[in-house]
Design an enzyme around this catalytic site. Structure first.
Site, short mmCIF file in Angstrom:
data_model
loop_
_atom_site.label_atom_id
_atom_site.label_comp_id
_atom_site.label_asym_id
_atom_site.label_seq_id
_atom_site.Cartn_x
_atom_site.Cartn_y
_atom_site.Cartn_z
N HIS A 82 0.80 -1.23 0.00
CA HIS A 82 0.00 0.00 0.00
C HIS A 82 0.84 1.28 0.00
O HIS A 82 0.29 2.37 0.00
CB HIS A 82 -0.95 0.02 1.20
CG HIS A 82 -0.22 0.17 2.53
ND1 HIS A 82 0.30 -0.90 3.21
CD2 HIS A 82 0.06 1.25 3.29
CE1 HIS A 82 0.86 -0.48 4.33
NE2 HIS A 82 0.74 0.83 4.40
C1 UD1 Z 1 -1.34 5.60 6.19
C2 UD1 Z 1 0.00 5.95 6.78
C3 UD1 Z 1 0.95 4.78 6.65
C4 UD1 Z 1 0.36 3.50 7.18
C5 UD1 Z 1 -1.02 3.27 6.60
C6 UD1 Z 1 -1.61 2.11 7.33
C7 UD1 Z 1 0.47 8.36 6.52
C8 UD1 Z 1 1.32 9.36 5.85
N1 UD1 Z 1 0.62 7.09 6.11
O1 UD1 Z 1 -1.18 5.41 4.80
O2 UD1 Z 1 2.11 5.05 7.41
O3 UD1 Z 1 1.18 2.43 6.80
O4 UD1 Z 1 -1.83 4.43 6.82
O5 UD1 Z 1 -2.57 1.43 6.58
O6 UD1 Z 1 -0.28 8.68 7.39
N2 UD1 Z 1 -8.77 5.47 2.04
C9 UD1 Z 1 -10.05 4.99 1.91
N3 UD1 Z 1 -10.63 4.46 3.03
C10 UD1 Z 1 -10.03 4.40 4.23
C11 UD1 Z 1 -8.73 4.92 4.34
C12 UD1 Z 1 -8.10 5.44 3.23
O7 UD1 Z 1 -10.64 5.02 0.85
O8 UD1 Z 1 -10.63 3.88 5.20
C13 UD1 Z 1 -8.13 6.04 0.82
C14 UD1 Z 1 -8.35 7.53 0.72
O9 UD1 Z 1 -8.61 7.83 -0.62
C15 UD1 Z 1 -7.01 8.13 1.06
C16 UD1 Z 1 -6.04 7.03 0.64
O10 UD1 Z 1 -6.74 5.82 0.86
O11 UD1 Z 1 -6.79 9.32 0.38
C17 UD1 Z 1 -4.75 7.01 1.42
O12 UD1 Z 1 -5.05 6.99 2.80
P1 UD1 Z 1 -4.11 7.75 3.85
O13 UD1 Z 1 -4.69 7.63 5.20
O14 UD1 Z 1 -3.78 9.10 3.34
O15 UD1 Z 1 -2.75 6.97 3.76
P2 UD1 Z 1 -2.43 5.42 3.84
O16 UD1 Z 1 -1.92 4.96 2.54
O17 UD1 Z 1 -3.58 4.71 4.42
N1 UDP Z 2 -3.76 -5.79 8.54
C1 UDP Z 2 -5.10 -6.07 8.69
N2 UDP Z 2 -5.86 -6.22 7.56
C2 UDP Z 2 -5.34 -6.10 6.31
C3 UDP Z 2 -3.97 -5.80 6.17
C4 UDP Z 2 -3.21 -5.65 7.32
O1 UDP Z 2 -5.60 -6.21 9.81
O2 UDP Z 2 -6.10 -6.24 5.33
C5 UDP Z 2 -2.95 -5.63 9.76
C6 UDP Z 2 -1.64 -6.36 9.77
O3 UDP Z 2 -1.79 -7.69 10.22
C7 UDP Z 2 -0.84 -5.49 10.73
C8 UDP Z 2 -1.33 -4.10 10.44
O4 UDP Z 2 -2.61 -4.26 9.83
O5 UDP Z 2 -1.15 -5.82 12.07
C9 UDP Z 2 -0.40 -3.38 9.52
O6 UDP Z 2 -1.01 -2.24 9.05
P1 UDP Z 2 -0.61 -1.55 7.68
O7 UDP Z 2 0.08 -2.51 6.81
O8 UDP Z 2 -1.84 -0.92 7.17
O9 UDP Z 2 0.34 -0.38 8.16
P2 UDP Z 2 1.88 -0.28 8.55
O10 UDP Z 2 2.17 -1.30 9.58
O11 UDP Z 2 2.66 -0.47 7.30
O12 UDP Z 2 2.03 1.10 9.05
#
Ligand code: UD1
Ligand code: UDP
Length: 359
Positions: A208
């Site tokens: 992601h």
């Molecule tokens: C964020 C964190 C990243 C973490 C990840 C966990 C930052 C800079 N990054 O990245 O460190 O690894 O969360 O998963 O904060 N969106 C949806 N539905 C949701 C959430 C997000 O549609 O429930 C979409 C939105 O269009 C949004 C995009 O995903 O703009 C990115 O989401 P965002 O929270 O900005 O960053 P992540 O990639 O989730």
């Molecule tokens: N995870 C989850 N569902 C998913 C993918 C990941 O519950 O579909 C869990 C995963 O097991 C771990 C955490 O989410 O505990 C990691 O989150 P993510 O990869 O979104 O963020 P990061 O750790 O890279 O910040």
């Protein structure tokens, strides 16, 4: 002590689940959810499954550019902190919610406790690195998962308020790992709402990061490697790139990749613990693969968790088809697998450190 805890993203809900259960025995906690993750499968499912206390505030801020999101969170969190006047503001990890919480606190002269401090990738091109470095610089308590993180802070001249507590993600794996069951109806669904049957043998992919999913090229390289594997690939897709993932699979006719909606934590842990191999760019998942003894390829340039690289149990890899396939064929040496992430009682240690905090 009255503590305002700021969460917003999936991994922070899991860390809050592991911590709040213990923290609330000794402290008053006010939970602030920024709203950064908001889909059912990205937020509510964790609160329900893991019995996390309901947030006292949900600020409903998500999407937009990094600056807009962080700025709006800063304004809204400041209002809550002014009302609640906590003794401490606690933030986890490295998301925009982390930085916004920390900035709101420091501007009000409230002490910050940063859980998962000291992680470094040594590049400010990575948006999470910016959040980590800035949050560490203004925190009063810097609670690290490993000695490596402590060393990283020392190298930046930060030694005051620094502790090694171990990793809440390890606490969570030990605690919830006992409750794992194979996916039940509704746990593993494709994007049209149909059940996905979990193959007996599979590789687990999660991907992601902006670096890997912001354009077609890196994701397509990863997919073409997955297409060449002898077992199917299960990929729970983050909402940020599900459209791109679906389109690429359709355009290129990839048949070996099972795209699913994001799954709950218990299903995710089950998928890790039963996978032949794990391919990921997630900070959390690479540690879970390591805790659960699965070989992992991490699709990042720099190692946020270098401890996991021992014996090639985890290997860093560019999003390049040939490199991914080559690294997946390396045999890891699990005999060098030594836990450097604590003893599964990080939550107790964090709670004690907060109790002893004098300011
Ligand atoms: C964020 C964190 C990243 C973490 C990840 C966990 C930052 C800079 N990054 O990245 O460190 O690894 O969360 O998963 O904060 N969106 C949806 N539905 C949701 C959430 C997000 O549609 O429930 C979409 C939105 O269009 C949004 C995009 O995903 O703009 C990115 O989401 P965002 O929270 O900005 O960053 P992540 O990639 O989730
Ligand atoms: N995870 C989850 N569902 C998913 C993918 C990941 O519950 O579909 C869990 C995963 O097991 C771990 C955490 O989410 O505990 C990691 O989150 P993510 O990869 O979104 O963020 P990061 O750790 O890279 O910040």
């Amino acid at each position: 002590m009255k503590i305002c805890t700021v969460v917003g993203a999936r991994p922070q809900f899991i860390k809050a689940a592991a911590l709040s259960r213990v923290l609330r025995r000794q402290h008053e906690e006010v939970l602030i959810h920024t709203g950064q993750h908001y889909d059912h499968n990205m937020s509510d499912i964790f609160f329900d499954e893991l019995s996390i206390p309901r947030p006292d505030y949900n600020l409903g801020i998500a999407g937009g550019s990094h600056g807009k999101m962080t700025g709006e969170m800063l304004i809204a969190i400041e209002e809550v902190l002014q009302k609640e006047r906590p003794d401490m503001v606690l933030v986890f990890g490295d998301t925009n919610s982390t930085l916004a919480g920390a900035l709101a606190a420091v501007k009000l002269h409230l002490p910050i406790c940063h859980v998962e401090a000291g992680v470094r990738m040594e590049t400010l091109q990575n948006p999470e690195e910016v959040n980590r470095v800035l949050t560490d610089r203004i925190s009063a308590l810097l609670l690290c998962c490993t000695e490596t993180a402590i060393g990283n802070l020392r190298a930046e001249g930060i030694t005051r308020g620094v502790y090694n507590t171990g990793d809440l993600m390890y606490d969570a794996v030990l605690y919830y790992g006992k409750r794992l069951t194979a996916p039940r109806p509704g746990d593993l669904m494709d994007f049209s709402g149909k059940e996905v049957a979990l193959p007996e043998k599979y590789v687990l992919l999660t991907c992601h990061r902006e670096e890997n999913t912001g354009t077609d090229e890196p994701l397509d390289q990863i997919f073409s490697a997955m297409e060449a594997l002898p077992v199917p690939v299960v990929y729970p897709v983050h909402p940020r790139n599900h459209e791109r993932a679906q389109r690429l699979c359709q355009e290129k006719g990839y048949r070996n990749i099972l795209l699913t909606q994001p799954v709950g934590y218990l299903t995710s842990l089950y998928l890790v613990s039963h996978a032949d191999q794990v391919v990921t760019d997630s900070g959390g998942l690479q540690r879970e693969a390591w805790f659960l003894g699965r070989q992992c390829i991490t699709l990042l340039d720099n190692p946020p968790w270098p401890e996991t690289l021992e014996g090639n149990v985890n290997q860093l890899c560019r999003p390049d088809k040939e490199e991914i396939l080559r690294k997946l064929s390396v045999r890891p040496d699990f005999s060098r697998h030594q836990n450097q992430f604590g003893d599964g009682h990080a939550a107790e240690k964090i709670t004690e450190i907060l109790s002893a905090y004098q300011g």
